[in-house]
Design a protein around this motif. Sequence first.
Motif, PDB file in Angstrom:
ATOM      1  N   GLN A 233       0.827  -1.205   0.000  1.00  0.00           N
ATOM      2  CA  GLN A 233       0.000   0.000   0.000  1.00  0.00           C
ATOM      3  C   GLN A 233       0.864   1.259   0.000  1.00  0.00           C
ATOM      4  N   TYR A 248      -7.098  -1.575  -4.273  1.00  0.00           N
ATOM      5  CA  TYR A 248      -6.275  -2.541  -3.558  1.00  0.00           C
ATOM      6  C   TYR A 248      -6.768  -2.692  -2.109  1.00  0.00           C
ATOM      7  N   MET A 325      -8.047  -8.350  -8.492  1.00  0.00           N
ATOM      8  CA  MET A 325      -7.107  -8.060  -7.407  1.00  0.00           C
ATOM      9  C   MET A 325      -7.407  -8.931  -6.186  1.00  0.00           C
ATOM     10  N   VAL A 379       0.493  -1.954 -10.978  1.00  0.00           N
ATOM     11  CA  VAL A 379       0.018  -2.602  -9.762  1.00  0.00           C
ATOM     12  C   VAL A 379       0.021  -4.127  -9.860  1.00  0.00           C
TER      13      VAL A 379
END
Length: 413
Positions: A233, A248, A325, A379
């Motif tokens: 993060q 996320y 994700m 990502v």
Amino acid sequence: MKKLNGYFKQIKNGSLKGEFGIVWKFFYNNLLAYILLYLQNVLINRYMPLESLGQFSYGQSMMILFSSVYSMEVYSAYLRFIGCNNEKELVGIVRKVLFIASALFSVTVLIYFRLPLYILFFGYMWMRERLYFFRAKMDISTYGRIKIFQYLLSIFILFILIIFNGLNEKSMLVGISISYLAVSLVYNFNDKAKKIIKLEDDLPAVETKEIIRYALPLSFNAIVVWLLGAADQMLIDRYLDAMTLTYYSVGFRIINVIRIGTGVIMEYWPRFYFERMGRRDYSAVKIMHIIFMGVVAALCVGTIVFSKPLYWLMGASQYSDMRWMFSMLAAAELFRQWGSINITFQSYMKNTSINVLCLSVLGGIKLIINWMFIKEAGVSILFHTTLGCYFLYYMCSLYFGSWKERQYMKQNP
């Protein structure tokens, strides 16, 4: 087939007959506690000012980290040593460590946050000590009441803060600290807490250095787990955009749905494992191992398959277009939990450093790769390295856990 029928027969009539009642107690106590935690989080998200939310999460995570490092998670020794060593002496050693840890924690928090009332958060360590003690004693009712009482008290304080328009990161952290401290005091000084400790003069004394040697790697494990949870993060926040961080974070929080179920397993499994391995009841260990591995797989795969309705149930349907994700994180969680179950053997052998070593090496490689390639790969690199890290951790557990366990069973029939 014959072996499978033998397993089912033992589940129905053998030594495992009463164990599933204990698992069920773990489940409904944890379920109620998670419902209260969910309510607390909803109220905080709804009524805490937006600028305070991030500071609240940061402050809470830092104080939990300080608590874990200074306490060395020494209370986890209850799971391994209760029933094998003099219980009164064991509790005395753990509490001596926690007194020192409380002092170090208080100084650190005062210097770091410069808010004296934050010192009350040391109650978190003492509440955890009570949780681990009653969990090791398999007193699931008291164990559940401690968690539920703490959440109820913190929600009550939260309501008071909302009513008087005093909710911010500082007041909520102090409120949670008070709930931890109050619960720890109640369950350290009530009559049951005093009577349940057995003198057990016939059991050998446990040495302080043996407890420290068992617990010390767990403090390093707390640092590694914290870094693995926070580093991704932090990288997204620094190198990518705020919307990606939101996607996320949503997927990361929904993983807690899996952990409701797996948390029950991981709270019950170590104490069961240590007890049955000590009695050389290897067939019971193997049966429960198969069952728990299957339950973890069903939970992880099930949430992936039904991820769309799951996002809706969690109030996050607007983010469901990025469910891939969550699916990657859920697959990684599968291997992480499988690895944790397998490597319990090393804790039984009082070697807690293997788990920390595996996670540290693999986690370090993961962080380096992420830092080097996040700008170019975006990502997706974070999810692939997370999955790869925990898959390799599972592979390590097959050697250090499953294979070593089989060798031990052969040598100690």
